[in-house]
Design a protein around this motif. Structure first.
Motif, mmCIF file in Angstrom:
data_model
loop_
_atom_site.group_PDB
_atom_site.id
_atom_site.type_symbol
_atom_site.label_atom_id
_atom_site.label_comp_id
_atom_site.label_asym_id
_atom_site.label_seq_id
_atom_site.Cartn_x
_atom_site.Cartn_y
_atom_site.Cartn_z
ATOM 1 N N MET A 151 75.985 19.176 115.472
ATOM 2 C CA MET A 151 77.007 19.642 114.526
ATOM 3 C C MET A 151 76.396 20.030 113.169
ATOM 4 O O MET A 151 76.798 21.045 112.590
ATOM 5 C CB MET A 151 78.100 18.571 114.373
ATOM 6 N N PRO A 152 75.394 19.277 112.637
ATOM 7 C CA PRO A 152 74.834 19.670 111.339
ATOM 8 C C PRO A 152 74.207 21.070 111.378
ATOM 9 O O PRO A 152 74.354 21.843 110.429
ATOM 10 C CB PRO A 152 73.761 18.606 111.058
ATOM 11 N N GLU A 153 73.517 21.388 112.454
ATOM 12 C CA GLU A 153 72.861 22.698 112.554
ATOM 13 C C GLU A 153 73.917 23.805 112.692
ATOM 14 O O GLU A 153 73.803 24.868 112.064
ATOM 15 C CB GLU A 153 71.904 22.722 113.748
ATOM 16 N N ALA A 154 74.943 23.546 113.523
ATOM 17 C CA ALA A 154 76.001 24.553 113.695
ATOM 18 C C ALA A 154 76.739 24.784 112.376
ATOM 19 O O ALA A 154 77.057 25.923 112.011
ATOM 20 C CB ALA A 154 76.976 24.098 114.784
ATOM 21 N N THR A 155 76.968 23.696 111.655
ATOM 22 C CA THR A 155 77.674 23.805 110.377
ATOM 23 C C THR A 155 76.835 24.586 109.366
ATOM 24 O O THR A 155 77.368 25.410 108.614
ATOM 25 C CB THR A 155 77.994 22.388 109.839
ATOM 26 N N ALA A 156 75.533 24.339 109.368
ATOM 27 C CA ALA A 156 74.645 25.061 108.445
ATOM 28 C C ALA A 156 74.622 26.550 108.782
ATOM 29 O O ALA A 156 74.672 27.405 107.891
ATOM 30 C CB ALA A 156 73.232 24.471 108.511
ATOM 31 N N TRP A 157 74.535 26.866 110.084
ATOM 32 C CA TRP A 157 74.539 28.271 110.527
ATOM 33 C C TRP A 157 75.814 28.955 110.054
ATOM 34 O O TRP A 157 75.792 30.047 109.495
ATOM 35 C CB TRP A 157 74.429 28.297 112.049
ATOM 36 N N LEU A 158 76.949 28.273 110.275
ATOM 37 C CA LEU A 158 78.239 28.870 109.910
ATOM 38 C C LEU A 158 78.381 29.020 108.399
ATOM 39 O O LEU A 158 78.959 30.009 107.931
ATOM 40 C CB LEU A 158 79.383 28.011 110.459
ATOM 41 N N ALA A 159 77.855 28.078 107.649
ATOM 42 C CA ALA A 159 77.939 28.176 106.190
ATOM 43 C C ALA A 159 77.189 29.417 105.705
ATOM 44 O O ALA A 159 77.656 30.138 104.811
ATOM 45 C CB ALA A 159 77.370 26.906 105.540
ATOM 46 N N CYS A 160 76.026 29.688 106.320
ATOM 47 C CA CYS A 160 75.259 30.896 105.956
ATOM 48 C C CYS A 160 76.059 32.144 106.311
ATOM 49 O O CYS A 160 76.096 33.111 105.539
ATOM 50 C CB CYS A 160 73.918 30.919 106.678
ATOM 51 N N MET A 161 76.686 32.130 107.488
ATOM 52 C CA MET A 161 77.448 33.309 107.916
ATOM 53 C C MET A 161 78.685 33.509 107.041
ATOM 54 O O MET A 161 79.006 34.634 106.642
ATOM 55 C CB MET A 161 77.819 33.184 109.396
ATOM 56 N N GLU A 162 79.355 32.419 106.706
ATOM 57 C CA GLU A 162 80.545 32.535 105.852
ATOM 58 C C GLU A 162 80.171 33.106 104.492
ATOM 59 O O GLU A 162 80.869 33.976 103.964
ATOM 60 C CB GLU A 162 81.226 31.168 105.696
ATOM 61 N N ALA A 163 79.056 32.648 103.945
ATOM 62 C CA ALA A 163 78.631 33.142 102.633
ATOM 63 C C ALA A 163 78.224 34.610 102.724
ATOM 64 O O ALA A 163 78.528 35.412 101.828
ATOM 65 C CB ALA A 163 77.472 32.286 102.111
ATOM 66 N N ALA A 164 77.544 34.978 103.801
ATOM 67 C CA ALA A 164 77.108 36.375 103.962
ATOM 68 C C ALA A 164 78.315 37.300 104.130
ATOM 69 O O ALA A 164 78.341 38.407 103.571
ATOM 70 C CB ALA A 164 76.162 36.499 105.159
ATOM 71 N N VAL A 165 79.313 36.845 104.873
ATOM 72 C CA VAL A 165 80.529 37.653 105.047
ATOM 73 C C VAL A 165 81.260 37.785 103.706
ATOM 74 O O VAL A 165 81.710 38.873 103.334
ATOM 75 C CB VAL A 165 81.453 37.044 106.135
#
Ligand code: HEM
Length: 134
Positions: free
Chosen positions: A84-98
């Motif tokens: 979950m920590p890695e998935a959350t980090a990936w999504l945080a990067c994607m949310e910020a990029a979007v």
């Protein structure tokens, strides 16, 4: 307008002009995130793969499968420890990029919802275990 004339979701998200800078920004954020060590030193090819995948996934030009074959995303992610920590980090990067991108605000929730679902499907570590030391 027939179905074949309808713009693809890839186009509705903005197509190449939106995704090329968005995904470059995404990997710049990944490079500065806790999941950086999972990735190769040079992000150039990873970025190309992701761009090709997104293009084909959303009905744009089929750039991924002629190059890489069937995505088999879960299998391709198995060599990496993804909890979950890695998935959350990936999504945080994607949310910020979007958020920083030129994608229309009306389309963002649809895009991010699907990214979240795929990210959750990539988790290959038991969820709810005590945090790892790494
Ligand atoms: C859940 C968190 C995720 C982590 C930690 C992660 C990590 C990685 C890593 C380390 C690679 C290998 C990079 C390389 O070989 O160049 C990779 C490849 C890839 N990832 Fe992810 N990923 C995640 C989620 C996702 C999601 C949600 C998608 C799609 C929406 C995705 C799509 C891809 C694609 C298309 C590749 C290249 C596959 C290939 O052709 O070899 N990943 N990912």
């Amino acid at each position: 307008m027939t179905q074949t004339d309808a713009p693809s979701l890839w186009e509705r998200f903005g197509g190449d002009p939106v995704f090329a800078p968005l995904l470059a920004d995404f990997y710049a954020r990944v490079a500065a995130s806790p999941i950086r060590p999972l990735f190769p030193e040079d992000f150039a090819e990873t970025l190309q793969k992701q761009f090709a995948f997104q293009s084909e996934f959303w009905g744009g030009p089929a750039r991924y499968s002629p190059w890489r074959g069937h995505p088999r995303l879960r299998a391709r992610h198995l060599p990496f420890t993804i909890g979950m920590p890695e998935a959350t980090a990936w999504l945080a990067c994607m949310e910020a990029a979007v958020a920083a991108s030129a994608m229309s605000e009306a389309m963002r929730p649809m895009f991010l919802e699907r990214m979240r679902a795929i990210a959750m499907a990539m988790i290959n570590q038991p969820v709810g275990d005590p945090p790892r030391d790494t």
